[in-house]
Write a protein that holds these residues in place. Structure first.
Motif, PDB file in Angstrom:
ATOM      1  N   ASP A   1       2.289  12.120  -2.383  1.00  6.93           N
ATOM      2  CA  ASP A   1       1.947  13.578  -1.315  1.00  6.93           C
ATOM      3  C   ASP A   1       2.862  14.463  -2.150  1.00  6.93           C
ATOM      4  OD1 ASP A   1      -0.753  13.633   0.695  1.00  6.93           O
ATOM      5  OD2 ASP A   1       1.072  11.658   0.467  1.00  6.93           O
TER       6      ASP A   1
ATOM      7  N   GLN B   1       0.954  -1.061  -0.091  1.00  9.14           N
ATOM      8  CA  GLN B   1      -0.103   0.611  -0.246  1.00  9.14           C
ATOM      9  C   GLN B   1       1.162   1.071   0.220  1.00  9.14           C
ATOM     10  OE1 GLN B   1      -2.084   0.799   3.491  1.00  9.14           O
ATOM     11  NE2 GLN B   1      -3.847   1.624   2.775  1.00  9.14           N
ATOM     12  N   TYR B   2       0.625   2.347  -0.561  1.00  6.66           N
ATOM     13  CA  TYR B   2       1.555   3.675  -1.159  1.00  6.66           C
ATOM     14  C   TYR B   2       0.542   4.636  -1.184  1.00  6.66           C
ATOM     15  CZ  TYR B   2       1.387   2.854  -6.049  1.00  6.66           C
ATOM     16  OH  TYR B   2       0.657   3.448  -7.218  1.00  6.66           O
ATOM     17  N   ARG B   3       0.796   5.352  -1.020  1.00  5.05           N
ATOM     18  CA  ARG B   3       0.447   7.166  -1.601  1.00  5.05           C
ATOM     19  C   ARG B   3       1.557   7.859  -1.622  1.00  5.05           C
ATOM     20  NH1 ARG B   3      -2.921   9.812   3.174  1.00  5.05           N
ATOM     21  NH2 ARG B   3      -2.626  12.080   1.424  1.00  5.05           N
TER      22      ARG B   3
ATOM     23  N   CYS C   1       6.479   2.568  -9.733  1.00  2.00           N
ATOM     24  CA  CYS C   1       5.359   3.792  -9.936  1.00  2.00           C
ATOM     25  C   CYS C   1       6.753   4.484 -11.111  1.00  2.00           C
ATOM     26  CB  CYS C   1       5.352   4.300  -8.587  1.00  2.00           C
ATOM     27  SG  CYS C   1       4.432   3.780  -7.368  1.00  2.00           S
TER      28      CYS C   1
ATOM     29  N   LEU D   1       6.625  10.124  -1.245  1.00  2.00           N
ATOM     30  CA  LEU D   1       5.627   8.511  -1.532  1.00  2.00           C
ATOM     31  C   LEU D   1       6.031   7.921  -0.081  1.00  2.00           C
ATOM     32  CD1 LEU D   1       5.108   5.793  -3.133  1.00  2.00           C
ATOM     33  CD2 LEU D   1       7.386   5.570  -3.993  1.00  2.00           C
ATOM     34  N   ARG D   2       4.566   7.206   0.280  1.00  3.37           N
ATOM     35  CA  ARG D   2       4.661   7.041   1.647  1.00  3.37           C
ATOM     36  C   ARG D   2       4.714   5.220   1.517  1.00  3.37           C
ATOM     37  NH1 ARG D   2       1.486  10.965   6.011  1.00  3.37           N
ATOM     38  NH2 ARG D   2       0.737  11.396   3.976  1.00  3.37           N
TER      39      ARG D   2
ATOM     40  N   TRP E   1       2.310   4.331   7.871  1.00  2.00           N
ATOM     41  CA  TRP E   1       2.648   5.869   7.051  1.00  2.00           C
ATOM     42  C   TRP E   1       2.464   7.054   7.860  1.00  2.00           C
ATOM     43  CZ3 TRP E   1      -0.636   4.584   1.825  1.00  2.00           C
ATOM     44  CH2 TRP E   1      -1.245   4.129   2.453  1.00  2.00           C
TER      45      TRP E   1
END
Length: 255
Positions: free
Chosen positions: A11, A7-9, A79, A46-47, A29
């Motif tokens: 910002d 899982q990542y996000r 990514c 990127l977390r 995160w």
């Protein structure tokens, strides 16, 4: 073991240089929230969540730092992140060290917080893993979180302590235990000399989990590494002394 889709996000500005943040064992995160206002001004942050943390899948069995690092490498490929700065705390620092040694051309700068190249005794981590598998992560919260903050901070900010303890309880026993096994078996002392990225190692003065001696040994093993201590903090130094850690990160990362 197969790679796990983490899982990542992201910002921050879409086309800015990427800074990858890797959290500590038993945390998600969200522990990087104190760094986000500073880092997202000039970086695309990127977390990720380690195996079994958040919504990242948790395969059965023991993990290794190489497997956790392989998950991250696969995510960077997915990514299309060819090169980035990497910051890790605790288990995240171990994973970051592996990344920088294994794929030096992909890590532009490295910051290691409250971590170690080896963290004995292995029996402690094996016991925590066994306890989590038999009784769930709720059974390890009291012992494991004791090193996270100084008593003064815990008294002043019980809301933060409670929130992170709740998040640890939500971590699946399989993922937590597998990551404990990774810590039990880690020995990165021979890898340190292979790190080529400009590196900053940060230790908290009052950290009982990875006291400053561990950070000093990492810095001594990485060519040209810089070593910093931060007063008034325990293991989760990026939360307890976010002010100082943010200063150090902004300076070191050049953002």
């Amino acid at each position: 073991m197969a790679v796990v889709p983490l899982q990542y996000r992201f910002d921050g500005p879409r086309h800015a240089p990427v800074v990858l943040l890797l959290p500590a064992l038993g945390t998600k995160w969200s522990i990087w929230e104190p760094q986000m206002p500073e880092l997202t001004r000039e970086a695309r942050v990127l977390r990720v969540n380690h195996r079994g943390h958040g919504e990242s899948p948790a395969p059965e069995g023991a993990y290794t730092i190489a497997e956790l690092g392989g998950d991250v490498l696969a995510l960077l490929d997915r990514c299309e992140v060819d090169r980035c700065a990497v910051v890790g705390v605790g288990l995240g620092g171990m994973t970051a060290t592996w990344l920088a040694a294994r794929e030096p051309e992909r890590v532009s700068r490295l910051a290691l917080l409250s971590t170690a190249a080896q963290l004995p005794p292995a029996a402690r981590w094996q016991r925590l893993a066994a306890l989590a598998r038999s009784s769930g992560t709720v059974s390890v919260v009291s012992e494991y979180t004791r090193s996270w903050f100084t008593p003064g901070f815990a008294d002043q900010r019980p809301d933060i302590v409670s929130r992170l303890a709740d998040e640890l309880e939500e971590v699946g026993a399989t993922g937590y235990a597998g990551c404990c096994d990774a810590v039990a078996t880690v020995d990165q002392r021979a890898l340190l000399a292979r790190v080529r990225a400009p590196t900053m190692v940060v230790s908290a003065v009052h950290d009982p989990e990875t006291p400053p001696g561990y950070g000093q040994r990492i810095a001594a093993g990485i060519p040209g590494a810089r070593f910093e201590t931060v007063a008034g903090a325990a293991h989760l130094v990026n939360i307890e002394r976010a002010d100082r850690v943010n200063e150090l990160l902004v300076e070191h990362l050049g953002i």
